[in-house]
Design an enzyme around this catalytic site. Structure first.
Site, PDB file in Angstrom:
ATOM      1  N   GLY A  95       0.809  -1.213   0.000  1.00  7.07           N
ATOM      2  CA  GLY A  95       0.000   0.000   0.000  1.00  7.07           C
ATOM      3  C   GLY A  95       0.844   1.265   0.000  1.00  7.07           C
ATOM      4  O   GLY A  95       0.315   2.369  -0.064  1.00  7.07           O
ATOM      5  N   TYR A 133      -3.461  -5.519  -9.799  1.00  6.13           N
ATOM      6  CA  TYR A 133      -3.098  -5.555 -11.216  1.00  6.13           C
ATOM      7  C   TYR A 133      -4.195  -4.950 -12.085  1.00  6.13           C
ATOM      8  O   TYR A 133      -3.909  -4.226 -13.038  1.00  6.13           O
ATOM      9  CB  TYR A 133      -2.811  -6.991 -11.661  1.00  6.13           C
ATOM     10  CG  TYR A 133      -1.650  -7.640 -10.942  1.00  6.13           C
ATOM     11  CD1 TYR A 133      -0.518  -6.917 -10.584  1.00  6.13           C
ATOM     12  CD2 TYR A 133      -1.688  -8.986 -10.622  1.00  6.13           C
ATOM     13  CE1 TYR A 133       0.542  -7.512  -9.931  1.00  6.13           C
ATOM     14  CE2 TYR A 133      -0.629  -9.600  -9.971  1.00  6.13           C
ATOM     15  CZ  TYR A 133       0.488  -8.858  -9.626  1.00  6.13           C
ATOM     16  OH  TYR A 133       1.528  -9.448  -8.980  1.00  6.13           O
TER      17      TYR A 133
END
Length: 167
Positions: A95, A133
């Site tokens: 993150g 992704y």
């Protein structure tokens, strides 16, 4: 705000690379499949004929992830591509933007090297990675099935093929 850096790995990074690979294998529940010899691994990455490359991702000067990749070739595009074998960011730094920086650096390499694509595989249960992704614009190739030969099956095919082997 954290400082992100992505750099090419060197032979001196081998202990770090091996550690990150072990962490990745543990995360993917595949630790029992690590059989690589560290010296042979280093030779394949940094010897006279490198078979793969590694990028190290750093957060505030501390290595927290890596990407291992190699070139492939698309006969349909008539161009080389890059295959991402492994991408891993330590859990406590996910993150942070490090994964995106590693993939972004790979995309820049692919464009600079005239590649037609950057591709990889992901375990079907790894929903966090799949979501990540897709956010980057990647899509799954659901109409393809990946195959692999290893161990005895690979040895048997090589041994039972009458044509001369190419080196």
């Amino acid at each position: 705000m954290s400082s992100i850096n992505v750099r090419p790995a060197t032979r001196a990074d081998m202990p770090l690379i091996l550690s990150l690979v072990a962490e990745l294998a543990e995360y993917e529940k595949l630790s029992d499949q690590i059989t690589s010899d560290p010296e042979e691994f280093a030779e394949h990455l940094f010897g006279p004929r490198p078979y793969a490359e590694v990028l190290i991702g750093e957060l505030d000067g501390k290595a927290c992830g890596f990407a291992l990749f190699f070139h492939n070739f698309s006969t349909f595009l008539g161009k080389p591509g890059i295959y991402l074998e492994d991408l891993y960011v330590r859990a406590d730094t996910r993150g942070s933007g490090l994964g995106k920086a590693l993939l972004g650096t790979m995309a820049k390499l692919a464009v600079a090297r005239g590649c037609g694509r950057l591709e990889w595989s992901v375990l079907d249960w790894n929903e966090p990675a799949i979501g990540f992704y897709k956010q980057l614009g990647a899509y799954s190739l659901d109409d393809w099935t990946q195959f692999r030969l290893t161990g005895d099956a690979l040895q048997n095919l090589a041994k039972n093929t009458e044509e001369p082997a190419l080196a």
